[in-house]
Design a protein around this motif. Sequence first.
Motif, PDB file in Angstrom:
ATOM      1  N   GLY A  42     -22.556  22.598  11.122  1.00 25.51           N
ATOM      2  CA  GLY A  42     -22.047  23.332   9.979  1.00 25.51           C
ATOM      3  C   GLY A  42     -22.918  24.516   9.634  1.00 25.51           C
ATOM      4  N   ARG A  43     -23.123  24.715   8.353  1.00 24.28           N
ATOM      5  CA  ARG A  43     -23.943  25.832   7.913  1.00 24.28           C
ATOM      6  C   ARG A  43     -25.409  25.402   7.846  1.00 24.28           C
ATOM      7  NH1 ARG A  43     -25.245  25.470   2.468  1.00 24.28           N
ATOM      8  NH2 ARG A  43     -24.199  23.783   1.338  1.00 24.28           N
ATOM      9  N   ALA A  44     -26.295  26.383   7.741  1.00 21.05           N
ATOM     10  CA  ALA A  44     -27.732  26.106   7.638  1.00 21.05           C
ATOM     11  C   ALA A  44     -28.154  26.254   6.182  1.00 21.05           C
ATOM     12  CB  ALA A  44     -28.524  27.050   8.531  1.00 21.05           C
ATOM     13  N   SER A  45     -28.217  25.158   5.472  1.00 19.83           N
ATOM     14  CA  SER A  45     -28.600  25.175   4.067  1.00 19.83           C
ATOM     15  C   SER A  45     -30.123  25.147   3.929  1.00 19.83           C
ATOM     16  CB  SER A  45     -28.011  23.957   3.351  1.00 19.83           C
ATOM     17  OG  SER A  45     -28.581  22.768   3.882  1.00 19.83           O
ATOM     18  N   PHE A  46     -30.588  25.409   2.717  1.00 17.07           N
ATOM     19  CA  PHE A  46     -32.021  25.309   2.421  1.00 17.07           C
ATOM     20  C   PHE A  46     -32.553  23.939   2.813  1.00 17.07           C
ATOM     21  CE2 PHE A  46     -35.258  23.687  -0.467  1.00 17.07           C
ATOM     22  CZ  PHE A  46     -36.262  24.637  -0.357  1.00 17.07           C
ATOM     23  N   GLU A  47     -31.786  22.904   2.480  1.00 19.67           N
ATOM     24  CA  GLU A  47     -32.244  21.549   2.730  1.00 19.67           C
ATOM     25  C   GLU A  47     -32.453  21.274   4.213  1.00 19.67           C
ATOM     26  OE1 GLU A  47     -31.165  17.040   1.224  1.00 19.67           O
ATOM     27  OE2 GLU A  47     -29.549  18.483   1.497  1.00 19.67           O
ATOM     28  N   LEU A  48     -31.593  21.808   5.064  1.00 23.34           N
ATOM     29  CA  LEU A  48     -31.744  21.575   6.497  1.00 23.34           C
ATOM     30  C   LEU A  48     -32.948  22.319   7.055  1.00 23.34           C
ATOM     31  CD1 LEU A  48     -28.121  21.486   7.931  1.00 23.34           C
ATOM     32  CD2 LEU A  48     -29.443  19.742   6.721  1.00 23.34           C
ATOM     33  N   ALA A  88     -30.558  26.174  14.779  1.00 20.03           N
ATOM     34  CA  ALA A  88     -29.351  26.937  15.080  1.00 20.03           C
ATOM     35  C   ALA A  88     -28.153  26.255  14.440  1.00 20.03           C
ATOM     36  CB  ALA A  88     -29.147  27.058  16.589  1.00 20.03           C
ATOM     37  N   ALA A  89     -27.231  27.068  13.927  1.00 16.39           N
ATOM     38  CA  ALA A  89     -26.040  26.541  13.258  1.00 16.39           C
ATOM     39  C   ALA A  89     -24.820  27.351  13.669  1.00 16.39           C
ATOM     40  CB  ALA A  89     -26.213  26.597  11.740  1.00 16.39           C
ATOM     41  N   VAL A  90     -23.673  26.710  13.632  1.00 24.05           N
ATOM     42  CA  VAL A  90     -22.441  27.413  14.005  1.00 24.05           C
ATOM     43  C   VAL A  90     -21.918  28.268  12.859  1.00 24.05           C
ATOM     44  CG1 VAL A  90     -21.771  25.659  15.688  1.00 24.05           C
ATOM     45  CG2 VAL A  90     -20.960  25.480  13.334  1.00 24.05           C
ATOM     46  N   SER A  91     -22.419  28.027  11.640  1.00 21.98           N
ATOM     47  CA  SER A  91     -21.979  28.808  10.488  1.00 21.98           C
ATOM     48  C   SER A  91     -23.158  29.539   9.867  1.00 21.98           C
ATOM     49  CB  SER A  91     -21.280  27.900   9.472  1.00 21.98           C
ATOM     50  OG  SER A  91     -20.082  27.371  10.001  1.00 21.98           O
ATOM     51  N   ALA A  92     -22.962  30.019   8.654  1.00 25.56           N
ATOM     52  CA  ALA A  92     -23.950  30.890   8.020  1.00 25.56           C
ATOM     53  C   ALA A  92     -25.093  30.119   7.368  1.00 25.56           C
ATOM     54  CB  ALA A  92     -23.259  31.746   6.968  1.00 25.56           C
ATOM     55  N   PRO A  93     -26.259  30.743   7.267  1.00 24.77           N
ATOM     56  CA  PRO A  93     -27.318  30.190   6.433  1.00 24.77           C
ATOM     57  C   PRO A  93     -27.177  30.699   5.005  1.00 24.77           C
ATOM     58  CG  PRO A  93     -28.169  32.095   7.569  1.00 24.77           C
ATOM     59  CD  PRO A  93     -26.715  31.945   8.000  1.00 24.77           C
ATOM     60  N   ILE A 108     -31.042  30.707  13.386  1.00 19.55           N
ATOM     61  CA  ILE A 108     -29.889  31.317  14.042  1.00 19.55           C
ATOM     62  C   ILE A 108     -28.616  30.811  13.380  1.00 19.55           C
ATOM     63  CG2 ILE A 108     -28.615  31.505  16.221  1.00 19.55           C
ATOM     64  CD1 ILE A 108     -31.366  30.968  17.609  1.00 19.55           C
ATOM     65  N   GLY A 109     -27.711  31.714  13.071  1.00 16.52           N
ATOM     66  CA  GLY A 109     -26.434  31.337  12.487  1.00 16.52           C
ATOM     67  C   GLY A 109     -25.279  31.941  13.268  1.00 16.52           C
ATOM     68  N   PHE A 110     -24.078  31.474  12.943  1.00 12.71           N
ATOM     69  CA  PHE A 110     -22.861  31.947  13.610  1.00 12.71           C
ATOM     70  C   PHE A 110     -22.998  31.889  15.136  1.00 12.71           C
ATOM     71  CE2 PHE A 110     -22.570  34.087   9.447  1.00 12.71           C
ATOM     72  CZ  PHE A 110     -21.345  33.611   9.047  1.00 12.71           C
ATOM     73  N   LEU A 111     -23.568  30.788  15.615  1.00 15.08           N
ATOM     74  CA  LEU A 111     -23.717  30.590  17.062  1.00 15.08           C
ATOM     75  C   LEU A 111     -22.381  30.106  17.607  1.00 15.08           C
ATOM     76  CD1 LEU A 111     -25.319  30.474  19.645  1.00 15.08           C
ATOM     77  CD2 LEU A 111     -26.296  28.300  18.922  1.00 15.08           C
ATOM     78  N   ARG A 112     -21.600  31.055  18.103  1.00 12.30           N
ATOM     79  CA  ARG A 112     -20.247  30.751  18.576  1.00 12.30           C
ATOM     80  C   ARG A 112     -19.950  31.611  19.803  1.00 12.30           C
ATOM     81  NH1 ARG A 112     -17.300  31.511  12.660  1.00 12.30           N
ATOM     82  NH2 ARG A 112     -18.545  29.966  11.532  1.00 12.30           N
ATOM     83  N   GLY A 113     -19.408  30.981  20.836  1.00 15.21           N
ATOM     84  CA  GLY A 113     -19.106  31.726  22.048  1.00 15.21           C
ATOM     85  C   GLY A 113     -20.372  32.313  22.637  1.00 15.21           C
ATOM     86  N   ASP A 114     -20.374  33.624  22.881  1.00 13.02           N
ATOM     87  CA  ASP A 114     -21.548  34.261  23.466  1.00 13.02           C
ATOM     88  C   ASP A 114     -22.304  35.111  22.454  1.00 13.02           C
ATOM     89  OD1 ASP A 114     -19.787  36.309  23.101  1.00 13.02           O
ATOM     90  OD2 ASP A 114     -19.823  37.032  25.172  1.00 13.02           O
ATOM     91  N   SER A 115     -22.060  34.889  21.151  1.00 16.12           N
ATOM     92  CA  SER A 115     -22.741  35.689  20.137  1.00 16.12           C
ATOM     93  C   SER A 115     -23.449  34.809  19.119  1.00 16.12           C
ATOM     94  CB  SER A 115     -21.749  36.609  19.423  1.00 16.12           C
ATOM     95  OG  SER A 115     -20.833  35.848  18.648  1.00 16.12           O
ATOM     96  N   MET A 116     -24.363  35.416  18.395  1.00 13.38           N
ATOM     97  CA  MET A 116     -25.129  34.703  17.373  1.00 13.38           C
ATOM     98  C   MET A 116     -25.806  35.724  16.485  1.00 13.38           C
ATOM     99  SD  MET A 116     -28.245  33.526  19.881  1.00 13.38           S
ATOM    100  CE  MET A 116     -27.076  33.321  21.240  1.00 13.38           C
ATOM    101  N   ASN A 117     -26.201  35.317  15.290  1.00  9.07           N
ATOM    102  CA  ASN A 117     -27.011  36.134  14.396  1.00  9.07           C
ATOM    103  C   ASN A 117     -28.392  35.483  14.288  1.00  9.07           C
ATOM    104  OD1 ASN A 117     -24.797  37.739  13.920  1.00  9.07           O
ATOM    105  ND2 ASN A 117     -24.398  36.945  11.864  1.00  9.07           N
ATOM    106  N   VAL A 118     -29.434  36.240  14.569  1.00  7.27           N
ATOM    107  CA  VAL A 118     -30.802  35.739  14.450  1.00  7.27           C
ATOM    108  C   VAL A 118     -31.379  36.284  13.149  1.00  7.27           C
ATOM    109  CG1 VAL A 118     -33.073  35.567  15.512  1.00  7.27           C
ATOM    110  CG2 VAL A 118     -31.027  35.717  16.963  1.00  7.27           C
ATOM    111  N   TYR A 119     -31.607  35.410  12.192  1.00  6.21           N
ATOM    112  CA  TYR A 119     -32.035  35.824  10.860  1.00  6.21           C
ATOM    113  C   TYR A 119     -33.547  35.924  10.746  1.00  6.21           C
ATOM    114  CZ  TYR A 119     -27.188  35.090   9.569  1.00  6.21           C
ATOM    115  OH  TYR A 119     -25.823  35.181   9.494  1.00  6.21           O
ATOM    116  N   THR A 120     -34.268  35.035  11.400  1.00  6.16           N
ATOM    117  CA  THR A 120     -35.735  35.066  11.372  1.00  6.16           C
ATOM    118  C   THR A 120     -36.253  34.626  12.747  1.00  6.16           C
ATOM    119  OG1 THR A 120     -35.953  32.760  10.653  1.00  6.16           O
ATOM    120  CG2 THR A 120     -35.777  34.433   8.923  1.00  6.16           C
ATOM    121  N   GLY A 121     -37.482  35.020  13.054  1.00  8.18           N
ATOM    122  CA  GLY A 121     -38.144  34.549  14.264  1.00  8.18           C
ATOM    123  C   GLY A 121     -37.484  34.986  15.544  1.00  8.18           C
TER     124      GLY A 121
END
Length: 274
Positions: free
Chosen positions: A215-221, A234-239, A255-268
């Motif tokens: 799912g999404r990457a929450s603070f708790e995770l 890494a998560a398939v949805s947004a942080p 990493i968020g929105f890890l779907r298909g061949d794309s992803m968003n790297v937010y940190t690191g």
Amino acid sequence: MGRVTVRRPVLKLSHQGERSRPDALAAEEPLELRIDGKAVAVTMRTPGNDVELAHGFLLTEAVIGDREDISAARYCAGTGPDGRNTYNVLEVSLSPGVAPPDVGVERNFYTTSSCGVCGKAALDAVKLRTRYSPADDDCAVSTDVLTTLPDKLRAAQKVFDSTGGLHGAGLFTTDGELLVAREDVGRHNAVDKVIGWAVQSGLIPLRGLVLMVSGRASFELVQKAAMAGIPVLAAVSAPSSLAAELAEEQGMTLIGFLRGDSMNVYTGADRVLR
């Protein structure tokens, strides 16, 4: 043990008409966690891997640091109306010298003093409690490997196939090997079960590994991953914004929105090989 799925009759409506049929639902039952006789947490979870759930929860809440801090974990003789054990009360005995938490019944031990009150307080709470900071972990994982992880996790979610109603979490090597996967109605519980498996296996801290969530990457995770020393989440949805802030604070790759061949790297991003 409690049931992972429950069969219920449903009325299916479609353009072809209506019909009654049985349907499988993901089971959801309360688990009360007691430490040396004192109730410290109640969570709604999918029954199964409850001892792992307890180990993971207690590690990510800084009560324990490894498997040696727990001397025993067993179901209490909590009974239902028919006199049978409900398997919904788990008693944990801490090893000598391990201090019990001084808390009431809360899902997260510091929720009343930080989360929901002040983002900085929440970040400071994790920073003060983390034993295994992932900041100095110089592991790297390629985008080619990362893009395979959602499908591998999905393939390991056996109960999701029959219910469609469970979150999944999986622990992977940077080569894409799945070490363990767990499912639960609560995303935090699925992560606790994965981390609890690692605690019981003597693998903490989880250096050089990737935690994949469905799912999404929450603070708790992010908090739970940081407490276990996991460098990549890494998560398939947004942080959330606070999740990204905490990941940056802890030196994690998020990493968020890890779907298909794309992803968003937010940190690191330095850990992601392109």
